[in-house]
Design a protein around this motif. Structure first.
Motif, PDB file in Angstrom:
ATOM      1  N   ASN A 183      18.938  13.372 -27.636  1.00 52.27           N
ATOM      2  CA  ASN A 183      18.959  14.207 -27.296  1.00 52.27           C
ATOM      3  C   ASN A 183      18.189  14.696 -25.513  1.00 52.27           C
ATOM      4  OD1 ASN A 183      19.132  16.214 -29.244  1.00 52.27           O
ATOM      5  ND2 ASN A 183      17.466  15.677 -30.454  1.00 52.27           N
ATOM      6  N   THR A 184      17.698  13.669 -25.827  1.00 51.38           N
ATOM      7  CA  THR A 184      17.084  13.501 -23.966  1.00 51.38           C
ATOM      8  C   THR A 184      18.814  13.311 -23.277  1.00 51.38           C
ATOM      9  OG1 THR A 184      15.582  12.224 -24.983  1.00 51.38           O
ATOM     10  CG2 THR A 184      16.135  11.769 -22.259  1.00 51.38           C
ATOM     11  N   ILE A 185      19.690  12.605 -23.683  1.00 58.27           N
ATOM     12  CA  ILE A 185      20.757  12.243 -22.619  1.00 58.27           C
ATOM     13  C   ILE A 185      21.767  13.622 -22.773  1.00 58.27           C
ATOM     14  CG2 ILE A 185      22.791  11.455 -22.487  1.00 58.27           C
ATOM     15  CD1 ILE A 185      21.393   8.532 -23.658  1.00 58.27           C
ATOM     16  N   GLY A 186      21.862  14.414 -23.639  1.00 58.39           N
ATOM     17  CA  GLY A 186      22.765  15.313 -23.545  1.00 58.39           C
ATOM     18  C   GLY A 186      23.171  16.041 -24.861  1.00 58.39           C
ATOM     19  N   ASP A 187      24.273  17.003 -24.709  1.00 66.27           N
ATOM     20  CA  ASP A 187      25.025  17.170 -25.557  1.00 66.27           C
ATOM     21  C   ASP A 187      25.788  16.130 -26.300  1.00 66.27           C
ATOM     22  OD1 ASP A 187      23.731  20.063 -25.024  1.00 66.27           O
ATOM     23  OD2 ASP A 187      25.541  20.267 -24.107  1.00 66.27           O
ATOM     24  N   ASP A 203       9.700  -0.309 -32.191  1.00 66.30           N
ATOM     25  CA  ASP A 203       8.684  -0.293 -32.562  1.00 66.30           C
ATOM     26  C   ASP A 203       7.880  -0.058 -33.644  1.00 66.30           C
ATOM     27  OD1 ASP A 203      10.415   2.212 -32.844  1.00 66.30           O
ATOM     28  OD2 ASP A 203       9.923   3.196 -30.577  1.00 66.30           O
ATOM     29  N   ASN A 204       8.872   0.412 -34.177  1.00 64.49           N
ATOM     30  CA  ASN A 204       8.155   1.209 -36.108  1.00 64.49           C
ATOM     31  C   ASN A 204       7.394   0.183 -36.830  1.00 64.49           C
ATOM     32  OD1 ASN A 204      10.294  -0.107 -37.271  1.00 64.49           O
ATOM     33  ND2 ASN A 204      10.966   1.741 -38.310  1.00 64.49           N
ATOM     34  N   GLU A 205       7.916  -1.463 -36.386  1.00 65.62           N
ATOM     35  CA  GLU A 205       7.403  -2.061 -36.895  1.00 65.62           C
ATOM     36  C   GLU A 205       5.678  -2.374 -35.831  1.00 65.62           C
ATOM     37  OE1 GLU A 205       9.493  -5.518 -37.288  1.00 65.62           O
ATOM     38  OE2 GLU A 205      11.570  -4.315 -36.329  1.00 65.62           O
ATOM     39  N   LEU A 206       5.684  -2.432 -35.331  1.00 65.36           N
ATOM     40  CA  LEU A 206       3.810  -2.846 -34.684  1.00 65.36           C
ATOM     41  C   LEU A 206       3.095  -1.795 -34.532  1.00 65.36           C
ATOM     42  CD1 LEU A 206       6.214  -2.672 -30.767  1.00 65.36           C
ATOM     43  CD2 LEU A 206       5.616  -4.609 -32.097  1.00 65.36           C
ATOM     44  N   GLY A 207       1.543  -2.094 -34.591  1.00 64.53           N
ATOM     45  CA  GLY A 207       0.799  -1.755 -34.837  1.00 64.53           C
ATOM     46  C   GLY A 207      -0.185  -2.466 -36.027  1.00 64.53           C
ATOM     47  N   VAL A 208      -0.298  -3.627 -35.641  1.00 67.46           N
ATOM     48  CA  VAL A 208      -0.353  -4.905 -37.013  1.00 67.46           C
ATOM     49  C   VAL A 208      -2.333  -4.242 -37.299  1.00 67.46           C
ATOM     50  CG1 VAL A 208      -2.169  -6.864 -37.106  1.00 67.46           C
ATOM     51  CG2 VAL A 208       0.621  -6.484 -35.583  1.00 67.46           C
ATOM     52  N   HIS A 209      -2.293  -3.927 -37.921  1.00 64.03           N
ATOM     53  CA  HIS A 209      -3.757  -2.989 -39.192  1.00 64.03           C
ATOM     54  C   HIS A 209      -3.482  -3.663 -40.135  1.00 64.03           C
ATOM     55  CE1 HIS A 209       0.662  -1.516 -40.865  1.00 64.03           C
ATOM     56  NE2 HIS A 209      -0.628  -0.719 -41.709  1.00 64.03           N
ATOM     57  N   GLY A 255      11.699   8.475 -21.961  1.00 61.31           N
ATOM     58  CA  GLY A 255      13.146   7.880 -21.955  1.00 61.31           C
ATOM     59  C   GLY A 255      14.004   8.086 -24.056  1.00 61.31           C
ATOM     60  N   ALA A 256      14.921   8.168 -23.503  1.00 57.62           N
ATOM     61  CA  ALA A 256      16.168   8.139 -24.871  1.00 57.62           C
ATOM     62  C   ALA A 256      15.694   6.891 -25.871  1.00 57.62           C
ATOM     63  CB  ALA A 256      17.409   7.788 -24.580  1.00 57.62           C
ATOM     64  N   VAL A 257      15.406   5.866 -25.941  1.00 60.94           N
ATOM     65  CA  VAL A 257      15.148   4.521 -26.677  1.00 60.94           C
ATOM     66  C   VAL A 257      13.886   5.403 -26.734  1.00 60.94           C
ATOM     67  CG1 VAL A 257      16.216   3.043 -24.911  1.00 60.94           C
ATOM     68  CG2 VAL A 257      13.255   3.758 -24.857  1.00 60.94           C
ATOM     69  N   GLY A 258      13.434   6.100 -26.714  1.00 61.88           N
ATOM     70  CA  GLY A 258      12.070   7.049 -27.246  1.00 61.88           C
ATOM     71  C   GLY A 258      12.668   7.491 -28.671  1.00 61.88           C
ATOM     72  N   GLU A 259      13.622   8.288 -28.725  1.00 60.36           N
ATOM     73  CA  GLU A 259      14.115   8.576 -29.709  1.00 60.36           C
ATOM     74  C   GLU A 259      14.970   7.370 -31.152  1.00 60.36           C
ATOM     75  OE1 GLU A 259      16.502  12.311 -29.425  1.00 60.36           O
ATOM     76  OE2 GLU A 259      16.381  11.301 -26.688  1.00 60.36           O
ATOM     77  N   TYR A 260      14.733   6.589 -31.067  1.00 57.65           N
ATOM     78  CA  TYR A 260      15.293   5.598 -32.025  1.00 57.65           C
ATOM     79  C   TYR A 260      14.585   5.384 -33.236  1.00 57.65           C
ATOM     80  CZ  TYR A 260      18.241   1.687 -32.638  1.00 57.65           C
ATOM     81  OH  TYR A 260      18.818   0.059 -33.243  1.00 57.65           O
ATOM     82  N   ASN A 261      12.971   5.845 -33.335  1.00 56.48           N
ATOM     83  CA  ASN A 261      12.965   5.626 -34.334  1.00 56.48           C
ATOM     84  C   ASN A 261      12.522   7.061 -34.750  1.00 56.48           C
ATOM     85  OD1 ASN A 261      14.160   3.090 -35.740  1.00 56.48           O
ATOM     86  ND2 ASN A 261      12.556   2.322 -34.299  1.00 56.48           N
TER      87      ASN A 261
END
Length: 393
Positions: A87-91, A203-209, A342-348
């Motif tokens: 959606n960041t990029i447009g229609d 990014d969804n693999e990050l956050g070692v816990h 940005g747009a890559v934030g919509e990836y996961n």
């Protein structure tokens, strides 16, 4: 003497990955006729032509338009046609109508790929900075995801053809059998979860816990076809007590009584494979199973599915990579998860609702694409991927 990795080595490596990945997508399409590139019988499955164009659009939109000052956009309309969910990029075009995009032609999409390829190669040869290299790496892994989707989407389309088309005669990817049986016992303890090295990850693999795990057992092998046939013939699809309420509604509403692509012909089970219609091999690992079916089968056996954390703890002692394995974990963010700008934030991140996590990779996953920390995710009713069942107790 310790070897030194130079910037030149990094650029050479990323260039090789880029060229290999882009060529592999084309190789997957070599058995196709032009007519095979276009149909889209279901909204969740995209045509091969769209996959080829969308992965090209990703490199153009996310990298070339932003970082290559001399780049001339190939076709302004393609940003609308081949955007997926950014959606960041447009229609964007309606997802369920991707099969209606008969123009550009297949040949024009390949020309688009060649155009973008050459400009990306030129950019890589100019020794770009780390931000650009990281985006190119993301684009490579993004295309690898679509390579698997291209194959599974194509299989679904072909399966609706009553002549059961053959993609490749040696492409029966549901024939694999288990390499081990029995149970693996895992001790109680506090274990570290998440991606822990400098190699690429999402990014969804990050956050070692840390996660506390109670002692449990997990099957060394995946559920086989003969085991699942027992479930079918024992009335597993007709007995509500094995099913979650939502799963039971799914079974009844859609008249589900067998795995996807299965047929019973003159008393014998067959399944559609990309090598054509084949008799079901009882010893082979069951495939194309929804989360609902996996959970119901586990309940039928008096067992359960492992959580994604249990799976990650046990993975080193399991044979994986034959089927995406449903876990009993909802797709949720790890502690400290942050959405990129940005747009890559919509990836996961925006998909972290109403999804279940799968682990392990499948026979359709491209080489070197899947890690043990890789978190795949789908809605629980979907089963067109090469999905299977590993039991736990």
């Amino acid at each position: 003497m310790q070897s030194v990795i130079t910037k030149s080595d990094i650029h050479t490596n990323i260039l090789k990955k880029f060229e290999t990945t882009r060529q592999y997508s084309c190789d997957l399409c070599k058995p196709l006729h032009n007519e095979d590139y276009i149909p889209q019988p279901r909204d969740f499955a995209s045509p091969p032509k769209w996959h080829l164009a969308h992965t090209t659009w990703f490199f153009e939109e996310m990298i070339l338009k932003k970082f290559s000052t001399q780049y001339q956009i190939y076709n302004e309309k393609y940003s609308f046609l081949f955007n997926s969910y950014y959606n960041t990029i447009g229609d964007k075009a309606i997802r369920a109508e991707r099969g209606a995009i008969t123009r550009p032609t297949v040949d024009q999409v390949y020309e688009y790929r060649s155009y973008v390829n050459q400009h990306l190669i030129n950019l890589i040869n100019k020794a770009p900075n780390n931000e650009i290299l990281e985006l190119i790496e993301l684009g490579i892994h993004h295309e690898q995801q679509h390579q698997e989707l291209l194959i599974t989407d194509l299989k679904h389309t072909f399966s609706l053809n009553p002549t059961f088309p053959v993609y490749k005669v040696d492409n029966n990817w549901v024939k694999q059998e288990n390499e081990a049986t029995g149970w693996l016992e895992v001790e109680e303890g506090v274990y570290t979860i998440g991606h822990q090295n400098e190699q690429f990850c999402y990014d969804n693999e990050l956050g070692v816990h840390k996660v506390y795990i109670k002692p449990f057992k997990i099957a060394k092998g995946l559920v086989t076809n003969e085991e699942f046939i027992e479930f079918i013939e024992d009335g597993g699809y007709k007995n509500f007590k094995y099913w979650l309420d939502e799963g039971w509604n799914w079974v009844q509403s859609n008249l589900i009584d067998r795995p996807l692509y299965w047929y019973k012909i003159e008393g014998q089970w067959y399944y559609y494979t990309l090598a054509g219609l084949k008799p079901v091999n009882g010893k082979a690992i069951v495939s194309h199973i929804s989360f609902y079916e996996a959970q119901a089968f586990a309940a039928y056996k008096g067992l359960r599915l492992a959580t994604e954390f249990e799976w990650e703890v046990a993975h080193q002692n399991l044979n994986i990579g034959k089927r995406w394995e449903w876990t009993n974990s909802a797709y949720l963010p790890y502690p400290g998860f942050k959405t990129c700008k940005g747009a890559v934030g919509e990836y996961n991140g925006k998909f972290m609702i109403n999804m279940m996590v799968l682990r392990g990779g499948s026979v359709a996953s491209p080489p070197n694409h899947v890690r043990y920390t890789y978190r795949n995710f789908f809605h629980p009713q979907y089963r067109w991927q090469y999905t299977g069942i590993r039991l736990a107790e």
